[in-house]
Motif scaffolding. Structure first.
Motif, PDB file in Angstrom:
ATOM      1  N   ALA A   1       8.130  -1.423  -1.364  1.00  0.00           N
ATOM      2  CA  ALA A   1       7.670  -0.083  -1.764  1.00  0.00           C
ATOM      3  C   ALA A   1       8.878   0.741  -2.215  1.00  0.00           C
ATOM      4  N   THR A   2       9.732   1.097  -1.264  1.00  0.00           N
ATOM      5  CA  THR A   2      10.877   1.961  -1.583  1.00  0.00           C
ATOM      6  C   THR A   2      11.797   1.295  -2.616  1.00  0.00           C
TER       7      THR A   2
ATOM      8  N   ASN B   1      -5.372  -1.055   7.103  1.00  0.00           N
ATOM      9  CA  ASN B   1      -4.191  -0.443   7.713  1.00  0.00           C
ATOM     10  C   ASN B   1      -4.456  -0.133   9.187  1.00  0.00           C
TER      11      ASN B   1
ATOM     12  N   ASN C   1       8.423   8.925   4.729  1.00  0.00           N
ATOM     13  CA  ASN C   1       7.125   8.713   4.098  1.00  0.00           C
ATOM     14  C   ASN C   1       6.137   9.493   4.958  1.00  0.00           C
TER      15      ASN C   1
ATOM     16  N   GLY D   1      12.231  -2.840   3.464  1.00  0.00           N
ATOM     17  CA  GLY D   1      13.628  -2.851   3.046  1.00  0.00           C
ATOM     18  C   GLY D   1      13.991  -3.891   2.009  1.00  0.00           C
TER      19      GLY D   1
ATOM     20  N   ALA E   1       0.827  -1.209   0.000  1.00  0.00           N
ATOM     21  CA  ALA E   1       0.000   0.000   0.000  1.00  0.00           C
ATOM     22  C   ALA E   1       0.861   1.258   0.000  1.00  0.00           C
ATOM     23  N   GLY E   2       0.557   2.180  -0.875  1.00  0.00           N
ATOM     24  CA  GLY E   2       1.224   3.479  -0.842  1.00  0.00           C
ATOM     25  C   GLY E   2       1.614   4.005  -2.197  1.00  0.00           C
TER      26      GLY E   2
ATOM     27  N   LYS F   1      -3.421   1.889  -3.276  1.00  0.00           N
ATOM     28  CA  LYS F   1      -3.154   2.766  -2.129  1.00  0.00           C
ATOM     29  C   LYS F   1      -4.338   2.882  -1.154  1.00  0.00           C
ATOM     30  N   THR F   2      -4.058   2.911   0.117  1.00  0.00           N
ATOM     31  CA  THR F   2      -5.071   2.967   1.173  1.00  0.00           C
ATOM     32  C   THR F   2      -6.141   4.032   0.897  1.00  0.00           C
TER      33      THR F   2
ATOM     34  N   CYS G   1      11.146   4.345   5.804  1.00  0.00           N
ATOM     35  CA  CYS G   1      11.040   3.043   5.159  1.00  0.00           C
ATOM     36  C   CYS G   1      12.237   2.842   4.238  1.00  0.00           C
ATOM     37  N   GLY G   2      12.335   1.654   3.658  1.00  0.00           N
ATOM     38  CA  GLY G   2      13.474   1.334   2.812  1.00  0.00           C
ATOM     39  C   GLY G   2      14.501   0.488   3.547  1.00  0.00           C
TER      40      GLY G   2
ATOM     41  N   PHE H   1       2.915  11.372   4.249  1.00  0.00           N
ATOM     42  CA  PHE H   1       1.807  11.767   3.368  1.00  0.00           C
ATOM     43  C   PHE H   1       0.521  12.042   4.141  1.00  0.00           C
TER      44      PHE H   1
ATOM     45  N   LYS I   1      -2.501  -4.635   8.380  1.00  0.00           N
ATOM     46  CA  LYS I   1      -1.141  -4.111   8.241  1.00  0.00           C
ATOM     47  C   LYS I   1      -0.671  -3.655   9.614  1.00  0.00           C
TER      48      LYS I   1
ATOM     49  N   ILE J   1       6.341  -4.921   7.855  1.00  0.00           N
ATOM     50  CA  ILE J   1       5.954  -3.819   8.701  1.00  0.00           C
ATOM     51  C   ILE J   1       5.588  -2.588   7.861  1.00  0.00           C
ATOM     52  N   ASN J   2       5.050  -1.595   8.529  1.00  0.00           N
ATOM     53  CA  ASN J   2       4.865  -0.306   7.903  1.00  0.00           C
ATOM     54  C   ASN J   2       6.192   0.448   8.065  1.00  0.00           C
TER      55      ASN J   2
HETATM   56  C1  LIG Z   1       5.306   6.595  -0.904  1.00  0.00           C
HETATM   57  C2  LIG Z   1       4.783   5.672   0.150  1.00  0.00           C
HETATM   58  C3  LIG Z   1       3.438   5.763   0.542  1.00  0.00           C
HETATM   59  C4  LIG Z   1       2.927   4.876   1.506  1.00  0.00           C
HETATM   60  N1  LIG Z   1       1.606   4.932   1.844  1.00  0.00           N
HETATM   61  C5  LIG Z   1       1.056   3.939   2.603  1.00  0.00           C
HETATM   62  C6  LIG Z   1      -0.358   3.843   2.761  1.00  0.00           C
HETATM   63  O1  LIG Z   1      -1.129   4.648   2.242  1.00  0.00           O
HETATM   64  N2  LIG Z   1      -0.846   2.815   3.522  1.00  0.00           N
HETATM   65  C7  LIG Z   1      -0.031   1.877   4.114  1.00  0.00           C
HETATM   66  O2  LIG Z   1      -0.533   0.950   4.762  1.00  0.00           O
HETATM   67  N3  LIG Z   1       1.324   1.950   3.967  1.00  0.00           N
HETATM   68  C8  LIG Z   1       1.869   2.937   3.224  1.00  0.00           C
HETATM   69  N4  LIG Z   1       3.230   2.975   2.996  1.00  0.00           N
HETATM   70  C9  LIG Z   1       4.104   1.991   3.695  1.00  0.00           C
HETATM   71  C10 LIG Z   1       4.457   0.809   2.798  1.00  0.00           C
HETATM   72  O3  LIG Z   1       3.324   0.055   2.448  1.00  0.00           O
HETATM   73  C11 LIG Z   1       5.487  -0.109   3.468  1.00  0.00           C
HETATM   74  O4  LIG Z   1       4.899  -0.728   4.592  1.00  0.00           O
HETATM   75  C12 LIG Z   1       6.737   0.620   3.925  1.00  0.00           C
HETATM   76  O5  LIG Z   1       7.127   1.566   2.968  1.00  0.00           O
HETATM   77  C13 LIG Z   1       7.897  -0.365   4.164  1.00  0.00           C
HETATM   78  O6  LIG Z   1       8.282  -0.984   2.988  1.00  0.00           O
HETATM   79  P1  LIG Z   1       9.587  -0.534   2.144  1.00  0.00           P
HETATM   80  O7  LIG Z   1      10.738  -0.569   3.084  1.00  0.00           O
HETATM   81  O8  LIG Z   1       9.684  -1.519   1.028  1.00  0.00           O
HETATM   82  O9  LIG Z   1       9.321   0.849   1.657  1.00  0.00           O
HETATM   83  C14 LIG Z   1       3.775   3.878   2.073  1.00  0.00           C
HETATM   84  C15 LIG Z   1       5.116   3.826   1.678  1.00  0.00           C
HETATM   85  C16 LIG Z   1       5.631   4.701   0.741  1.00  0.00           C
HETATM   86  C17 LIG Z   1       7.061   4.597   0.331  1.00  0.00           C
END
Ligand SMILES: Cc1cc2nc3c(=O)[nH]c(=O)nc-3n(C[C@H](O)[C@H](O)[C@H](O)COP(=O)(O)O)c2cc1C
Length: 385
Positions: A369-370, A221, A153, A348, A78-79, A101-102, A315-316, A155, A259, A288-289
């Motif tokens: 995501a990242t 979420n 992140n 990550g 999501a995101g 996206k949520t 995140c990342g 938003f 989530k 995780i988030n």
């Molecule tokens: C640009 C962006 C927007 C995000 N928006 C949401 C969201 O709307 N709802 C949600 O549950 N997580 C959201 N996330 C969190 C991601 O789903 C994810 O849990 C988090 O980024 C960790 O993963 P990563 O390390 O691969 O980025 C968002 C992440 C990013 C990078």
């Protein structure tokens, strides 16, 4: 050693959220839709390309996601996939799971621009420990986007009105190819003065709106702000239990994933599992988030503008050990409690080796995501490896 990133992210962090929504995706994702890689694509261009594309060859997908056949249980959480154009591009780029996206029960604005900064934890390996003083003292955030990539992140979970997102989500589902699945994500919205019952009801309303699009599985979420400073809904397991019970009554047999943010205490995690999956209310956990940290610029001042934005989710690459830790502990609990919930490992994942590490830790599916934003070819690389 870190080096500058080269690929164009499909979400352009130098544009506003609204601009990304209207003009994205960018880079290789835009090319996948047949648009201009540099300037994004228009809705007309996308519609033309989609009408011209040939239907996918029939084949038998090798794996499954909550009983639904998928080719590779890997995708984007999501995101970053803001609307149907993004999810369709993700499918075409080989991401077999695309989380829309949520969404919320009504339109919700985005935090002020910028929302994404590069984040540089102090440690030599770039890892951010959720229990460390660094999270409270301040982590450097700037515009040096380097690999291994970690970002902020911030938003505030914006959403379109259901009149906009419902038809778009439905289109997004229809664009999934054979062995691919669109997963909608939703959350409740909290307003000042709202009663607990009204907050539960808002979750149920949103779940019903998602069901109306024809969802086969959905994610809620719970790593969103709750009452009290820096508290998340998933820090209140009894409340999550009440909400999931009401949502489950609404959606029936449709699998419900929740989530979760990183929960450091084994006791808290076990309690959460018992009052949700243990009661048959939840069929999977996505985790995780982000990890919350204070973000500062090179002078030590608040990095993101505006009140209440001294802290942001990170995140990342920096959060991979925390994501893996949650997956391992959820897998161990599943075994010990004799439950059969699904685990989606997130956090990550930037390389095929990270995908394998999450699967080995017990994840039934993995998402990035990242990592995928800055390396749009990641799904194909995993398939090739
Ligand atoms: C640009 C962006 C927007 C995000 N928006 C949401 C969201 O709307 N709802 C949600 O549950 N997580 C959201 N996330 C969190 C991601 O789903 C994810 O849990 C988090 O980024 C960790 O993963 P990563 O390390 O691969 O980025 C968002 C992440 C990013 C990078």
């Amino acid at each position: 050693m870190s080096e500058e990133t080269t690929a164009t992210p499909f979400y352009d962090v130098d544009r506003t959220y609204e601009d990304n929504y209207a003009s994205g995706p960018f880079g290789a994702f835009a090319e996948a839709l047949g648009g201009d890689a540099k300037d994004g694509v228009t809705a007309d261009q996308v519609a033309r390309t989609l009408n011209e594309s040939a239907p996918e060859a029939a084949h038998t997908p090798a794996e499954s996601f909550f009983g639904i056949p998928v080719d590779l249980p890997f995708g984007i959480p999501a995101g970053p996939l803001l609307n149907e154009r993004y999810t369709t591009a993700a499918f075409r780029m080989g991401y077999d799971l695309a989380v829309y996206k949520t969404v919320r029960s009504h339109a919700w604005g985005c935090n002020p621009f910028p929302n994404v900064l590069a984040v540089h934890p102090r440690s030599a390996d770039g890892i951010l420990d959720p229990g460390s003083d660094e999270c409270d003292d301040g982590v450097l955030a700037d515009h040096r986007f380097e690999t291994p990539i970690s970002i902020s992140n911030s938003f505030g979970v914006p959403s379109q009105d259901p009149d906009v997102w419902q038809p778009d989500m439905q289109r997004a589902m229809e664009r999934a190819g054979v062995g691919q699945l669109l997963v909608p994500s939703f959350q409740g919205s909290r307003h000042d003065g709202m009663t607990a019952a009204e907050y539960v009801a808002d979750h149920v309303t949103t779940a019903r709106l998602v069901m109306e699009t024809g969802a086969h599985v959905m994610e809620m979420n719970t790593s969103c702000p709750n009452e009290g400073h820096n508290r998340l809904l998933c820090h209140a397991p009894d409340q999550v239990s009440t909400i999931t019970e009401a949502v489950k009554n609404e959606i029936g047999d449709t699998p419900l994933i929740i989530k979760l943010a990183y929960l450091p205490s084994d006791g808290d995690l076990e309690y959460m599992v018992r009052v949700t999956a243990g009661r048959g209310l939840v069929q999977g956990f996505s985790t995780i988030n982000t990890i919350s940290a204070k973000l500062v610029d090179a002078q030590g001042a608040q990095a993101l503008p505006g009140a209440g934005r001294d802290r942001s989710g990170v995140c990342g690459a920096a959060i991979k050990p925390s994501g893996l830790d949650m997956v391992r502990r959820l897998a161990a609990l599943r075994e010990r409690l004799g439950l059969d919930y699904g685990i989606i490992g997130v956090g990550g994942v930037t390389t095929p080796a990270d995908y394998a590490e999450y699967r080995a830790a017990g994840a039934d599916a993995v998402m990035s995501a990242t990592g995928a934003m800055w390396n749009p070819g990641l799904a194909r690389q995993i398939k090739q490896s």
